[in-house]
Design an enzyme around this catalytic site. Structure first.
Site, PDB file in Angstrom:
ATOM      1  N   THR A 133       0.866  -1.176   0.000  1.00 29.96           N
ATOM      2  CA  THR A 133       0.000   0.000   0.000  1.00 29.96           C
ATOM      3  C   THR A 133       0.904   1.228   0.000  1.00 29.96           C
ATOM      4  O   THR A 133       1.512   1.561   1.013  1.00 29.96           O
ATOM      5  CB  THR A 133      -0.917   0.007   1.236  1.00 29.96           C
ATOM      6  OG1 THR A 133      -1.729  -1.168   1.222  1.00 29.96           O
ATOM      7  CG2 THR A 133      -1.827   1.233   1.230  1.00 29.96           C
TER       8      THR A 133
ATOM      9  N   LYS B 102      -7.059   1.209  -3.597  1.00 31.75           N
ATOM     10  CA  LYS B 102      -6.692   0.738  -2.263  1.00 31.75           C
ATOM     11  C   LYS B 102      -6.825   1.851  -1.235  1.00 31.75           C
ATOM     12  O   LYS B 102      -7.359   1.648  -0.132  1.00 31.75           O
ATOM     13  CB  LYS B 102      -5.266   0.192  -2.296  1.00 31.75           C
ATOM     14  CG  LYS B 102      -4.653  -0.109  -0.949  1.00 31.75           C
ATOM     15  CD  LYS B 102      -5.395  -1.194  -0.188  1.00 31.75           C
ATOM     16  CE  LYS B 102      -4.629  -1.546   1.095  1.00 31.75           C
ATOM     17  NZ  LYS B 102      -5.337  -2.521   1.911  1.00 31.75           N
TER      18      LYS B 102
ATOM     19  N   LYS C 216      -1.027   6.401   8.123  1.00 33.12           N
ATOM     20  CA  LYS C 216      -0.218   6.575   6.903  1.00 33.12           C
ATOM     21  C   LYS C 216      -1.094   6.557   5.664  1.00 33.12           C
ATOM     22  O   LYS C 216      -0.946   7.390   4.756  1.00 33.12           O
ATOM     23  CB  LYS C 216       0.839   5.464   6.847  1.00 33.12           C
ATOM     24  CG  LYS C 216       1.727   5.473   5.612  1.00 33.12           C
ATOM     25  CD  LYS C 216       1.273   4.488   4.528  1.00 33.12           C
ATOM     26  CE  LYS C 216       1.395   3.052   4.954  1.00 33.12           C
ATOM     27  NZ  LYS C 216       1.026   2.116   3.856  1.00 33.12           N
TER      28      LYS C 216
END
Length: 289
Positions: A91, A167, A236
């Site tokens: 990711t 994502k 994040k």
């Protein structure tokens, strides 16, 4: 297939194990070598370069900095031995994904992005949902690997960075669900209703889906360890979503709220707890932590 796998964190271990069970030869490298040695059936190698070759190389690293350090700054794209395909499953930011597509193109190394949805237990079971983007023939070539790691591969076109945008959009929605449950539970408790009872009702009726049921159960039980997905990694991902939104002029005001609340949670020592611990922010602010 002869596969190199780089990155054996909570997710990577289960994914590599799924490939081994499917009969693939899996050479593994991890910055902490103990993880590579502990994976039954894998072939530990001495360097990332030893893994970045063969029919395909898979990277499953924690963030942009780790992926850039290993693949770009580590010189793997200039190595004389190259993989038939680089399958990036981390990711990462949309910007880095686009940069990787460009530099792989210049290096002549086929590249697709295929981040995943699912927690470590889902990875271990080979039941991930995989979001893939890149040249269709390359995704077809990777199908035996993707099928071993997931129940379905969702295709999103020929630009690899589209998979990373999907994502981040998904993770934004996931964090939003946790925030909503935390606020709703705090609200109910202020009116004398047990938050656990509210979440039991709603996650078995209106919101009977894996995200609500799984994270809702953790919130109801006040159970945030051991973490399946660290809160700091969720933070994040929200930051990456905000950066990608800013790059294309898309306002995401609630993502800004989530970012601030995640910072609040980390400031109170919850960064290494499960992402569900975000619900503690609303509880604490209401005086009912």
């Amino acid at each position: 297939m002869d596969v190199g796998f780089i990155g054996l964190g909570r997710m990577g271990r289960g994914m590599a194990a799924s490939l081994i069970r499917a009969g693939h030869t899996v050479r593994v490298w991890n910055r902490s070598p103990e993880a590579a040695k502990a994976l039954t059936g894998a072939v530990p190698v001495a360097s990332a370069a030893d893994a970045f070759r063969g029919d395909a190389a898979i990277t499953m690293l924690a963030d942009d900095a780790a992926l850039r350090a290993v693949i770009v700054e580590g010189g793997l794209l200039d190595s004389p031995e190259r993989p038939g395909l680089h399958l990036s499953m981390s990711t990462i930011s949309v910007a880095l994904a686009a940069e990787l597509a460009a530099i792989h193109g210049r290096a002549g190394i086929p590249y697709i992005a295929a981040p995943v949805f699912g927690r470590p237990d889902v990875a271990e079971a080979g039941a991930l949902n995989i979001v893939a983007a890149g040249e269709a023939t390359l995704i077809d070539r990777a199908a035996p690997l993707l099928d071993a790691m997931g129940t379905k591969t969702w295709r999103f076109g020929d630009e690899p960075q589209r998979a990373n945008a999907v994502k981040l959009a998904g993770n934004f929605m996931l964090v939003s669900a946790i925030e909503a449950m935390g606020e709703a539970a705090a609200f109910a408790e202020a009116h004398g209703v047990a938050g656990a009872d509210l979440l039991d009702l709603l996650t078995n009726t209106l919101f009977a889906s894996p995200v609500y049921k799984g994270y809702g159960a953790s919130i109801a039980a006040n159970r945030y360890e051991p973490p399946g997905f660290n809160l700091k990694l969720g933070a994040k991902d929200v930051r990456l979503a905000l950066a990608a939104a800013d790059a294309v002029g898309v306002p995401m005001p609630f993502a800004s709220v989530l970012r601030d609340n995640l910072i609040d949670a980390m400031a109170h020592g919850d960064g290494d707890k499960d992402l569900a611990a975000l619900a503690r922010v609303a509880s604490r602010r209401s005086g009912r932590a």
